[in-house]
Motif scaffolding. Structure first.
Motif, PDB file in Angstrom:
ATOM      1  N   THR A 102       0.820  -1.211   0.000  1.00 54.14           N
ATOM      2  CA  THR A 102       0.000   0.000   0.000  1.00 54.14           C
ATOM      3  C   THR A 102       0.853   1.258   0.000  1.00 54.14           C
ATOM      4  O   THR A 102       0.507   2.258  -0.645  1.00 54.14           O
ATOM      5  CB  THR A 102      -0.930   0.006   1.223  1.00 54.14           C
ATOM      6  OG1 THR A 102      -1.702  -1.191   1.228  1.00 54.14           O
ATOM      7  CG2 THR A 102      -1.883   1.199   1.191  1.00 54.14           C
ATOM      8  N   TRP A 103       1.981   1.222   0.698  1.00 49.45           N
ATOM      9  CA  TRP A 103       2.760   2.449   0.903  1.00 49.45           C
ATOM     10  C   TRP A 103       4.072   2.455   0.136  1.00 49.45           C
ATOM     11  O   TRP A 103       4.952   3.265   0.433  1.00 49.45           O
ATOM     12  CB  TRP A 103       3.018   2.639   2.395  1.00 49.45           C
ATOM     13  CG  TRP A 103       1.743   2.733   3.167  1.00 49.45           C
ATOM     14  CD1 TRP A 103       1.172   1.754   3.935  1.00 49.45           C
ATOM     15  CD2 TRP A 103       0.850   3.837   3.213  1.00 49.45           C
ATOM     16  NE1 TRP A 103      -0.015   2.188   4.461  1.00 49.45           N
ATOM     17  CE2 TRP A 103      -0.240   3.467   4.033  1.00 49.45           C
ATOM     18  CE3 TRP A 103       0.855   5.114   2.654  1.00 49.45           C
ATOM     19  CZ2 TRP A 103      -1.299   4.316   4.297  1.00 49.45           C
ATOM     20  CZ3 TRP A 103      -0.204   5.959   2.917  1.00 49.45           C
ATOM     21  CH2 TRP A 103      -1.261   5.566   3.732  1.00 49.45           C
ATOM     22  N   THR A 104       4.237   1.593  -0.852  1.00 49.50           N
ATOM     23  CA  THR A 104       5.405   1.653  -1.719  1.00 49.50           C
ATOM     24  C   THR A 104       4.998   2.223  -3.069  1.00 49.50           C
ATOM     25  O   THR A 104       3.816   2.375  -3.376  1.00 49.50           O
ATOM     26  CB  THR A 104       6.041   0.261  -1.886  1.00 49.50           C
ATOM     27  OG1 THR A 104       5.019  -0.710  -2.214  1.00 49.50           O
ATOM     28  CG2 THR A 104       6.725  -0.170  -0.599  1.00 49.50           C
ATOM     29  N   ASP A 105       6.014   2.499  -3.899  1.00 50.60           N
ATOM     30  CA  ASP A 105       5.783   3.343  -5.075  1.00 50.60           C
ATOM     31  C   ASP A 105       5.932   2.600  -6.403  1.00 50.60           C
ATOM     32  O   ASP A 105       6.198   3.231  -7.427  1.00 50.60           O
ATOM     33  CB  ASP A 105       6.764   4.520  -5.057  1.00 50.60           C
ATOM     34  CG  ASP A 105       8.211   4.062  -4.995  1.00 50.60           C
ATOM     35  OD1 ASP A 105       8.428   2.839  -4.977  1.00 50.60           O
ATOM     36  OD2 ASP A 105       9.103   4.915  -4.980  1.00 50.60           O
TER      37      ASP A 105
ATOM     38  N   TRP B 176       0.337   6.718  -4.137  1.00 53.86           N
ATOM     39  CA  TRP B 176       0.429   8.037  -3.504  1.00 53.86           C
ATOM     40  C   TRP B 176       1.443   8.953  -4.166  1.00 53.86           C
ATOM     41  O   TRP B 176       1.347  10.159  -4.025  1.00 53.86           O
ATOM     42  CB  TRP B 176       0.792   7.880  -2.026  1.00 53.86           C
ATOM     43  CG  TRP B 176      -0.060   6.871  -1.326  1.00 53.86           C
ATOM     44  CD1 TRP B 176       0.246   5.562  -1.090  1.00 53.86           C
ATOM     45  CD2 TRP B 176      -1.382   7.067  -0.822  1.00 53.86           C
ATOM     46  NE1 TRP B 176      -0.791   4.941  -0.451  1.00 53.86           N
ATOM     47  CE2 TRP B 176      -1.812   5.834  -0.265  1.00 53.86           C
ATOM     48  CE3 TRP B 176      -2.241   8.176  -0.755  1.00 53.86           C
ATOM     49  CZ2 TRP B 176      -3.056   5.679   0.329  1.00 53.86           C
ATOM     50  CZ3 TRP B 176      -3.478   8.022  -0.163  1.00 53.86           C
ATOM     51  CH2 TRP B 176      -3.877   6.783   0.363  1.00 53.86           C
TER      52      TRP B 176
ATOM     53  N   ARG C 188      -6.861   2.449  -3.546  1.00 50.69           N
ATOM     54  CA  ARG C 188      -6.479   2.996  -2.243  1.00 50.69           C
ATOM     55  C   ARG C 188      -7.434   2.535  -1.147  1.00 50.69           C
ATOM     56  O   ARG C 188      -7.018   2.059  -0.096  1.00 50.69           O
ATOM     57  CB  ARG C 188      -6.467   4.520  -2.297  1.00 50.69           C
ATOM     58  CG  ARG C 188      -5.281   5.153  -2.988  1.00 50.69           C
ATOM     59  CD  ARG C 188      -5.449   6.658  -3.004  1.00 50.69           C
ATOM     60  NE  ARG C 188      -4.316   7.345  -3.601  1.00 50.69           N
ATOM     61  CZ  ARG C 188      -4.256   8.671  -3.740  1.00 50.69           C
ATOM     62  NH1 ARG C 188      -5.273   9.431  -3.337  1.00 50.69           N
ATOM     63  NH2 ARG C 188      -3.182   9.237  -4.286  1.00 50.69           N
TER      64      ARG C 188
END
Length: 239
Positions: A26-29, A49, A81
């Motif tokens: 969820t929080w990687t690019d 994000w 998301r």
């Protein structure tokens, strides 16, 4: 009992790594990565994000965050998301419940049925967590693949074409791990429910019988428990 402990520890193992994979994805690019990296001097990754560009020669990375969450974004991005955050929260609660329900944790040691129910609740929570996780990650990957295939089919070249990256794979792996852990804790642990319940009630009634027998024996030896006939016999003897 040993098989139940083994299933608990295996479920805890998969739940731990599955929760970590979901949060990391969820929080990687790198949900999308440029497919033509052999022709580029930089690697471009897009996450949920922000978007990052890494130079292949010196390794310098530059990231640009997307606009505010209140701005207009593609439906794919918004729904992915929401589903991934939901999966993260549910998987986190499921793993926490599982830790509290482990037999090695000194919580409610005299209530084995309650601890077993906590494990079952954890399994159901992990199963529910895997549903939005696998839906969001697979849908995102399929959408990227369909978009790329349609551009190739129509001979349209926009400069950069993307394929789904390792963050998307992490989301899929975490979701499958949640399904596996939840299946172990619900289906397999349910097989031990009747046995544990029967042993618990047998031990309870056995302890109750011992305590009742002890009370009876104690009452027999108490002077206050003498019968009226015994008292009258004692009075006649003294006379």
């Amino acid at each position: 009992a040993s098989m139940r402990f083994f299933l608990q520890y295996v479920g805890c193992f998969f739940a731990f790594f599955s929760t970590g994979f979901l949060i990391a994805s969820t929080w990687t690019d790198c949900w999308m990565v440029n497919a033509d990296d052999s022709l580029e001097v930089s690697t471009k990754c897009r996450g949920l994000w922000w978007e990052c560009v890494t130079n292949v020669f010196d390794g310098i990375q530059t990231c640009d965050e997307y606009d505010s969450i209140y701005a207009e974004h593609p439906v794919k991005l918004v729904l992915t998301r929401a589903m991934m955050i939901t999966a993260d929260i549910l998987a986190g609660f499921g793993f926490l419940f599982l830790v509290l329900g482990l037999d090695c944790v000194k919580l409610l040691p005299d209530e084995p049925l309650i601890k077993l129910r906590v494990c079952l609740v954890s399994g159901v929570t992990l199963l529910i967590a895997g549903l939005p996780g696998i839906t969001g990650s697979v849908w995102y990957a399929v959408d990227v693949y369909v978009e790329r295939s349609s551009l190739v089919f129509h001979n349209v070249f926009l400069g950069i074409q993307y394929k789904f990256g390792w963050s998307c794979w992490l989301g899929m792996a975490g979701s499958l791990g949640c399904f596996l852990s939840g299946a172990l804790l619900t289906c397999c642990m349910y097989l031990f429910r009747e046995t544990s319940s029967g042993r618990f009630h047998s031990a309870y009634f056995l302890r109750k019988g011992y305590s009742s027998a002890g009370t009876i024996v104690t009452n027999v030896h108490l002077p206050s428990s003498q019968t009226a006939t015994a008292k009258m016999y004692a009075v006649d003897t003294r006379v």
